[in-house]
Write a protein that holds these residues in place. Structure first.
Motif, mmCIF file in Angstrom:
data_model
loop_
_atom_site.group_PDB
_atom_site.id
_atom_site.type_symbol
_atom_site.label_atom_id
_atom_site.label_comp_id
_atom_site.label_asym_id
_atom_site.label_seq_id
_atom_site.Cartn_x
_atom_site.Cartn_y
_atom_site.Cartn_z
ATOM 1 N N LEU A 102 -30.179 -39.518 57.789
ATOM 2 C CA LEU A 102 -30.737 -39.119 59.095
ATOM 3 C C LEU A 102 -29.909 -38.003 59.713
ATOM 4 O O LEU A 102 -30.448 -37.086 60.347
ATOM 5 C CB LEU A 102 -30.815 -40.326 60.031
ATOM 6 N N ASP A 103 -28.603 -38.045 59.507
ATOM 7 C CA ASP A 103 -27.739 -36.968 59.995
ATOM 8 C C ASP A 103 -28.071 -35.665 59.249
ATOM 9 O O ASP A 103 -28.251 -34.604 59.860
ATOM 10 C CB ASP A 103 -26.268 -37.380 59.773
ATOM 11 N N ALA A 104 -28.200 -35.759 57.936
ATOM 12 C CA ALA A 104 -28.451 -34.554 57.127
ATOM 13 C C ALA A 104 -29.748 -33.852 57.531
ATOM 14 O O ALA A 104 -29.840 -32.628 57.458
ATOM 15 C CB ALA A 104 -28.488 -34.932 55.648
ATOM 16 N N VAL A 105 -30.737 -34.635 57.955
ATOM 17 C CA VAL A 105 -32.041 -34.018 58.289
ATOM 18 C C VAL A 105 -32.196 -33.787 59.791
ATOM 19 O O VAL A 105 -33.308 -33.556 60.280
ATOM 20 C CB VAL A 105 -33.225 -34.865 57.750
ATOM 21 N N ASP A 106 -31.086 -33.842 60.533
ATOM 22 C CA ASP A 106 -31.090 -33.549 61.982
ATOM 23 C C ASP A 106 -31.886 -34.558 62.802
ATOM 24 O O ASP A 106 -32.329 -34.247 63.914
ATOM 25 C CB ASP A 106 -31.664 -32.143 62.267
ATOM 26 N N HIS A 107 -32.086 -35.759 62.274
ATOM 27 C CA HIS A 107 -32.905 -36.738 63.006
ATOM 28 C C HIS A 107 -32.333 -37.027 64.394
ATOM 29 O O HIS A 107 -33.075 -37.255 65.342
ATOM 30 C CB HIS A 107 -32.996 -38.041 62.194
ATOM 31 N N PHE A 108 -30.992 -37.043 64.493
ATOM 32 C CA PHE A 108 -30.358 -37.369 65.783
ATOM 33 C C PHE A 108 -29.809 -36.124 66.480
ATOM 34 O O PHE A 108 -28.883 -36.234 67.281
ATOM 35 C CB PHE A 108 -29.218 -38.373 65.558
ATOM 36 N N ALA A 109 -30.326 -34.944 66.146
ATOM 37 C CA ALA A 109 -29.789 -33.700 66.723
ATOM 38 C C ALA A 109 -30.760 -33.131 67.748
ATOM 39 O O ALA A 109 -31.697 -32.397 67.400
ATOM 40 C CB ALA A 109 -29.532 -32.685 65.614
#
Ligand SMILES: O=P(O)(O)OC[C@H]1O[C@](O)(CO)[C@@H](O)[C@@H]1O
Length: 390
Positions: A102-109
């Motif tokens: 989820l971090d790698a795909v910017d889910h929480f960005a």
């Protein structure tokens, strides 16, 4: 059973083990699928590939990936930083892996284009659009149309319970009826106790802790509709994407839309009843951060423990919930289920198809037969269990 008596945790270090194959054989395919299914720019694709390489040969870095439950992950990562992935416990490593995706795909960005987007949405949508689900729903319509006598009702309820059970395999779904179920594949069947608890006295809800979206959630919703005839229900969902197809609130809404748009009238009626139940608060929906952590049900947050204690029954769906209930450990499969989960705050039923190394509560004679007949039975998803503690 006290924490000190628990067997060792399952790791991913042993060559030839199922858990190692998940990381070293399945995850490369999983990452390739993510890249193929989503329109990610090169920097996201690079991050996903770097994550995969890290999990195969690297160590846990010091950065804490963004998202909810941050204090928990800060403490966990401080404890594990520098540890080779291959030395991590299986359950912890998988949970951390999905958070890193989820971090790698910017889910929480926030303020990034892919913020909040579910990387597994294309796979989930394909199941909702797929021919197998259409077949499931045809079978559901046929099942509910012939409901007139009390025996029909009992058979329908049992068929729905089995569909929810086999839905976890996302393979048999509603085609599994009482008549064609193949009882020999259900290794433990405590279903009479499940219905006794559902139909029992008390005003508490039945809590259903969901697992996968798509065919499994559809089967779960049909079961929930049947439970609602006698008890209020609380459906617990993941607060964000997790383990590929885990069901979130958005998945639930998409599933209700799919049911409402189905050409079969009984399926449309099912969607309508479920929506009415949600509007009337007889079917309550809940997401909780606990469901995306690697901890076990032994370490429940107080609010969930109180909910479980007040429920007339908690139904835990799927293999991951089973691993968290029992503990992802090297159990002797003949250890009684009640002995292992005696810590649980209320009555609990586990419905899972076996898709990982662990099992408990298997009759020793049956266990020997199973191990001799098909050594892969624990991980192949072809064997199921419905186990109850009350
Ligand atoms: O969807 P379920 O039934 O929780 O199963 C997920 C299972 O998939 C795995 O992640 C393997 O890919 C298992 O570790 C896990 O138990």
């Amino acid at each position: 059973m006290a924490d000190t008596q628990l067997p060792p945790r399952i790791g991913i270090d042993r060559p030839g083990s199922f858990s190692r194959s998940v990381f070293h054989e399945r995850h490369p395919v999983l990452i390739a699928n993510l890249i193929a299914d989503n329109t990610y720019p090169s920097h996201i694709r690079d991050r996903l590939e770097a994550l995969l390489a890290e999990t195969l040969e690297g160590t846990v870095p010091p950065e804490v990936p963004p998202g909810p439950n941050r204090p928990f992950w800060e403490a966990e990562i401080a404890r594990c930083v520098g540890t080779p992935w291959n030395d991590l416990p299986f359950l912890w490593a998988e949970s951390y892996f999905y958070r890193r995706i989820l971090d790698a795909v910017d889910h929480f960005a926030p303020a990034r284009v892919f913020y909040g987007a579910d990387p597994f949405a294309p796979q989930k949508q394909a199941q909702l659009d797929g021919a197998e689900l259409r077949t499931d729903l045809e079978a559901y319509a046929a099942l509910t149309e012939r409901d007139s006598t009390s025996q029909d009702r009992a058979e329908r309820r049992q068929a729905l319970l089995r569909a929810a059970l086999w839905g976890n395999q996302a393979d048999l779904g509603f085609r599994t009826t009482t008549a064609i179920a193949g009882q020999s594949d259900i290794v433990v069947d405590d279903s009479p106790a499940i219905w006794d608890l559902i139909d029992g006295p008390g005003s508490g809800p039945v809590i259903v802790v969901a697992d996968n979206a798509g065919r499994e959630l559809t089967a779960d919703l049909a079961l929930i509709d049947a439970i609602l005839e006698t008890a209020p229900v609380e459906l617990h969902l993941k607060p964000h994407p997790y383990f590929v197809s885990d069901a979130t609130g958005r998945d639930l809404l998409a599933t209700l839309d799919a049911l409402a748009a189905d050409p079969n009238k009984p399926v449309q009626a099912l969607a309508q009843r479920l929506r009415d139940a949600i509007r009337g608060d007889r079917l309550r929906l809940r997401a909780h951060g606990f469901y995306v952590l690697p901890t076990t049900y032994r370490h429940l947050p107080p609010d969930l423990a109180a909910d479980f204690r007040a429920a007339r029954l908690v139904i835990l769906k799927g293999d991951l919930n089973y691993r968290r209930l029992v503990g992802d450990r090297e159990w002797d499969a003949a250890t009684p289920f009640g002995e292992v989960v005696d810590y649980f705050p209320g009555d609990v039923a586990a419905l899972r198809t076996a898709k990982s190394d662990l099992a408990v509560g298997i009759d020793p004679v049956r266990l020997t037969e199973l191990d001799n007949a098909s050594p892969e039975w624990r991980v192949s998803g072809t064997h199921a269990m419905m186990q109850v503690l009350h």
